[in-house]
Design an enzyme around this catalytic site. Structure first.
Site, mmCIF file in Angstrom:
data_model
loop_
_atom_site.group_PDB
_atom_site.id
_atom_site.type_symbol
_atom_site.label_atom_id
_atom_site.label_comp_id
_atom_site.label_asym_id
_atom_site.label_seq_id
_atom_site.Cartn_x
_atom_site.Cartn_y
_atom_site.Cartn_z
ATOM 1 N N ASN A 9 -25.830 70.410 74.971
ATOM 2 C CA ASN A 9 -25.835 71.027 76.303
ATOM 3 C C ASN A 9 -24.415 70.912 76.869
ATOM 4 O OD1 ASN A 9 -26.226 71.841 78.919
ATOM 5 N ND2 ASN A 9 -27.383 70.012 79.534
ATOM 6 N N TRP A 10 -23.712 72.013 76.857
ATOM 7 C CA TRP A 10 -22.303 71.967 77.278
ATOM 8 C C TRP A 10 -22.133 72.012 78.787
ATOM 9 C CZ3 TRP A 10 -20.018 75.909 73.163
ATOM 10 C CH2 TRP A 10 -20.111 75.315 71.895
ATOM 11 N N LYS A 11 -23.227 72.140 79.499
ATOM 12 C CA LYS A 11 -23.181 72.176 80.969
ATOM 13 C C LYS A 11 -22.103 73.148 81.439
ATOM 14 C CE LYS A 11 -24.921 67.498 81.020
ATOM 15 N NZ LYS A 11 -25.339 66.380 81.822
ATOM 16 N N HIS A 95 -33.899 71.243 83.378
ATOM 17 C CA HIS A 95 -32.964 70.119 83.246
ATOM 18 C C HIS A 95 -32.906 69.399 84.596
ATOM 19 C CE1 HIS A 95 -29.260 67.855 82.805
ATOM 20 N NE2 HIS A 95 -29.397 67.996 81.495
ATOM 21 N N GLU A 97 -30.597 68.339 86.310
ATOM 22 C CA GLU A 97 -29.576 68.861 87.244
ATOM 23 C C GLU A 97 -30.095 70.115 87.949
ATOM 24 O OE1 GLU A 97 -26.429 68.902 84.345
ATOM 25 O OE2 GLU A 97 -26.505 66.715 84.318
ATOM 26 N N GLU A 167 -35.833 63.243 79.033
ATOM 27 C CA GLU A 167 -34.510 62.840 79.494
ATOM 28 C C GLU A 167 -34.650 61.962 80.739
ATOM 29 O OE1 GLU A 167 -31.207 65.556 78.077
ATOM 30 O OE2 GLU A 167 -31.990 66.485 79.881
ATOM 31 N N GLY A 173 -25.652 61.269 81.512
ATOM 32 C CA GLY A 173 -24.256 61.250 81.958
ATOM 33 C C GLY A 173 -23.817 59.915 82.529
ATOM 34 N N SER A 212 -27.309 60.142 77.334
ATOM 35 C CA SER A 212 -26.211 59.368 76.750
ATOM 36 C C SER A 212 -26.428 59.044 75.269
ATOM 37 C CB SER A 212 -25.952 58.085 77.548
ATOM 38 O OG SER A 212 -25.609 58.408 78.886
ATOM 39 N N GLY A 233 -25.464 65.800 75.951
ATOM 40 C CA GLY A 233 -24.538 66.355 76.928
ATOM 41 C C GLY A 233 -23.107 66.007 76.545
#
Ligand code: PEP
Length: 258
Positions: A9-11, A95, A97, A167, A173, A212, A233
């Site tokens: 997941n490159w965000k 997600h 976020e 998650e 993160g 992580s 991530g």
């Protein structure tokens, strides 16, 4: 036997040149791990480039979000069919976020999950508890509510095409990782919950761990019976780290040598 899936997941990261070099490096290394699925999830505006770079390679790509329907007056949004046209196979739904920063609620996420399937995309439904919820003993209740809201809307048979990512929000993160035992406990709970709805889907659905995951903790997490891969991530932005996690998931001889 479920095939492992390692998804990056490159965000909201990367320039065109950075994405090109990251994809080139992943592409070069990925061929060594033919027994696992490898997926990258760039930002929308990099999808056309990734489509060009990864077509005819074993590495798949997908998107981090979508909106409902096919097209219409939804300024700033992107639909499932648009993603499908760019060769996406998967899309993240829910997600943490998106749930917190963008306030996506349970009904919207259930509708997005269904919209993904309607477009021929495989949804990766992200679920997980906050630190406070874990400390209050609410982990199972939170995960259950996040899953049941989608099952109620889309039906359990929809999960035959889906992936679930557990998650824990407190691990995303942060550099904190659930222990393999903590993660396995929730993964087993999720699989049990699916079993109560459909035994066959429970046996085949892939449940990824995210939070992580790094080269040094991937093997111990991936060794657990109900952990079928990772949603990565930070470590997915470095091709070497991402490929090392792929190696940890793979049973190919070249992976075992490292
Ligand atoms: C994620 O974004 O889904 C994630 C797990 O991030 P990280 O690996 O950086 O914790």
């Amino acid at each position: 036997m479920r095939k492992s899936l390692i998804a990056g997941n490159w965000k909201m990261h990367g320039s065109l040149s950075q994405v090109k070099s990251l994809v080139d490096n992943i592409k070069q290394g990925a061929g060594a791990y033919t027994d696992i699925d490898i997926l990258v999830l760039p930002v929308f505006v990099h999808l056309a480039l990734v489509h060009d770079l990864l077509s005819h390679t074993p590495v798949m790509w997908g998107a981090q979000n979508l909106y409902l329907g096919t097209q219409g007056a939804y300024t700033g949004e992107v639909s499932g069919p648009m993603l499908k046209e760019l060769g996406c196979q998967y899309v993240l739904i829910g997600h943490s976020e998106r749930r917190t920063i963008f306030r996506e609620d349970l009904p919207l996420l259930a509708a997005k999950f269904k919209a993904a399937l309607d477009a021929g995309l495989k949804p990766i439904l992200c679920v997980g508890e906050t630190r406070a919820q874990r400390e209050n003993g609410e982990t199972e209740a939170v995960v259950r509510e996040q899953l049941e809201s989608v099952i109620a809307f889309a039906g359990i048979s929809a999960f035959a095409q889906a992936v679930i990512a557990y998650e824990p929000v407190w691990a995303i993160g942060t550099g904190l990782t659930a222990t393999p035992e903590q993660a396995q406990e929730v993964h087993a709970y999720i699989r049990d919950l699916i079993t109560q709805n459909n035994v066959d889907i429970a046996k085949t659905i892939r449940i990824l761990y995210g939070g992580s995951m790094k080269p040094d903790n991937a093997a111990s997490l991936l060794a657990k019976p109900d952990i079928d891969g990772g949603l990565i991530g930070g470590a997915s932005l470095d091709a070497g780290s991402f490929l090392a996690i792929c190696a940890a998931a793979s049973r190919e001889p070249t992976a075992a040598i490292k």
